[in-house]
Write a protein that holds these residues in place. Structure first.
Motif, PDB file in Angstrom:
ATOM      1  N   GLY A   1       9.918  -2.154  -8.847  1.00 55.55           N
ATOM      2  CA  GLY A   1       9.080  -2.965  -9.591  1.00 55.55           C
ATOM      3  C   GLY A   1       8.406  -4.478  -8.555  1.00 55.55           C
ATOM      4  N   VAL A   2       8.721  -4.207  -7.597  1.00 58.03           N
ATOM      5  CA  VAL A   2       8.205  -5.164  -6.410  1.00 58.03           C
ATOM      6  C   VAL A   2       7.618  -4.556  -5.315  1.00 58.03           C
ATOM      7  N   SER A   3       6.600  -5.249  -4.706  1.00 58.99           N
ATOM      8  CA  SER A   3       6.151  -4.716  -3.395  1.00 58.99           C
ATOM      9  C   SER A   3       6.119  -5.355  -2.141  1.00 58.99           C
ATOM     10  N   GLU A   4       7.232  -6.249  -2.317  1.00 60.33           N
ATOM     11  CA  GLU A   4       7.736  -6.845  -0.990  1.00 60.33           C
ATOM     12  C   GLU A   4       9.157  -7.470  -1.355  1.00 60.33           C
ATOM     13  N   TRP A   5       9.826  -7.565  -0.172  1.00 61.90           N
ATOM     14  CA  TRP A   5      11.367  -8.022  -0.398  1.00 61.90           C
ATOM     15  C   TRP A   5      11.667  -9.265   0.565  1.00 61.90           C
TER      16      TRP A   5
ATOM     17  N   ALA B   1       0.773  -1.292   0.038  1.00 55.92           N
ATOM     18  CA  ALA B   1      -0.055   0.099   0.097  1.00 55.92           C
ATOM     19  C   ALA B   1       0.749   1.134   0.186  1.00 55.92           C
ATOM     20  N   THR B   2       1.925   1.317   0.878  1.00 51.21           N
ATOM     21  CA  THR B   2       2.405   2.516   1.093  1.00 51.21           C
ATOM     22  C   THR B   2       3.559   2.705  -0.296  1.00 51.21           C
ATOM     23  N   LYS B   3       4.001   1.736  -1.006  1.00 54.74           N
ATOM     24  CA  LYS B   3       4.845   1.984  -2.166  1.00 54.74           C
ATOM     25  C   LYS B   3       4.327   3.050  -2.760  1.00 54.74           C
ATOM     26  N   LYS B   4       2.995   2.868  -2.971  1.00 58.15           N
ATOM     27  CA  LYS B   4       2.093   3.703  -4.033  1.00 58.15           C
ATOM     28  C   LYS B   4       2.868   5.317  -3.851  1.00 58.15           C
TER      29      LYS B   4
END
Length: 313
Positions: free
Chosen positions: A215-219, A131-134
């Motif tokens: 490019g990703v939303s988790e790591w 959510a916060t990456k946006k």
């Protein structure tokens, strides 16, 4: 094509930030092999900030807090190199290697501890920030602009000005070329080297969060940063420790790294039937080829890697 440009710019941004960090450290006389570990710690700080911030937080505040968290973690971690190399005159290559090994292991332990605190059955080393990456992104037509691209450009301009147009930058480079001469005119070599290493921690930490949000939303922190710290060192050497050259080299290496993400969108590349793993290897293969042909002409700061001894002349 837009997707290729997008990924090229974001990966080039990572390389610019981290390579500039290595540039400042080596211009001060300290070899920073530990950029990989610094990136991991910066990524850890930024990722945890993204995870625990509310999605309702204003975008500008999210960006600033994430940057501050990454910078703080990167600088604190780089202090280990500074103390070992400057105060204790330890071998800088060995210390940097130890930082790389410790960084990934420490990040995994911290993330697993945090995940288990919220769910005892969750032993993964993954941090999610969907959510916060946006807040980091702005959609311009078919192009996804990341604010960190602007940060990297500003860092490149500021680095050029600082190194070549300010008293601080000239003193920093003097400490990497001839520290005894610098000391003889009243420059505190130890303080300047500390400054160089801390700046490398600042930029390396920023590069870490840029990389894991590309490019990703988790790591998954067990993966570290996939050798990008070493790739940044190659960019720094290919760029001859000069900010403008580093920017151009980063675009070249960023392009080859971006191909591994978007090659399926190019019919000509798909028709070659080259395994995807080859595209993943491309930036590292290119770095070996480039360095093999250019390393003989490389001119590193003369005193880099040599512990400063005030009594030596």
């Amino acid at each position: 094509m837009l997707l290729l440009i997008q990924y090229t710019l974001i990966f080039a941004s990572v390389l610019i930030l981290v390579a500039l960090g290595g540039c400042f450290s080596e211009h001060s006389g300290v070899i920073n092999i530990g950029l990989e570990g610094i990136m991991v710690m910066g990524a850890l700080g930024g990722a945890l900030m993204l995870r625990f911030l509310s999605p309702d937080t204003p975008a500008i505040l999210i960006i600033l807090l994430v940057m501050l968290a990454s910078i703080a973690c990167g600088m604190i971690y780089s202090l280990l190199l500074a103390v070992a190399a400057i105060n204790f005159k330890a071998d800088q290559t060995l210390v940097g290697t130890a930082l790389n090994l410790l960084g990934t292991a420490a990040a995994v332990v911290v993330v697993r501890a945090i995940n288990m605190a919220s769910d005892p059955n969750n032993v993964s080393s993954t941090v999610s920030y969907i959510a916060t990456k946006k807040a980091l992104l702005v959609r311009i037509g078919g192009f996804e602009f990341n604010w960190f691209m602007l940060v990297a450009l500003l860092a490149l301009i500021i680095s050029y000005v600082v190194l070549y147009k300010t008293r601080f930058g000239l003193r920093l480079m003097a400490c990497g070329e001839h520290p005894q001469a610098a000391d003889s005119v009243g420059i505190n070599v130890q303080k300047m080297r500390y400054a160089g290493v801390l700046i490398s921690g600042l930029l390396g930490g920023l590069g870490g969060i840029v990389y894991i949000t590309a490019g990703v939303s988790e790591w998954k922190f067990e993966n570290g940063v996939a050798g990008f710290g070493f790739l940044a060192l190659a960019v720094m050497i290919f760029g001859q420790w000069k900010p403008v050259n580093i920017g151009l080299a980063a675009l070249l290496f960023g392009l080859f790294r971006a191909l591994s993400n978007v090659y399926t969108g190019f019919g000509a590349l798909v028709a070659l039937h080259i395994p995807s793993t080859v595209y993943n290897m491309l930036p590292y293969i290119i770095s070996l080829v480039v360095l093999a042909f250019t390393s003989q002409k490389s001119r590193a700061p003369k005193a880099e890697g040599i512990p400063y001894d005030k009594g030596q002349r």
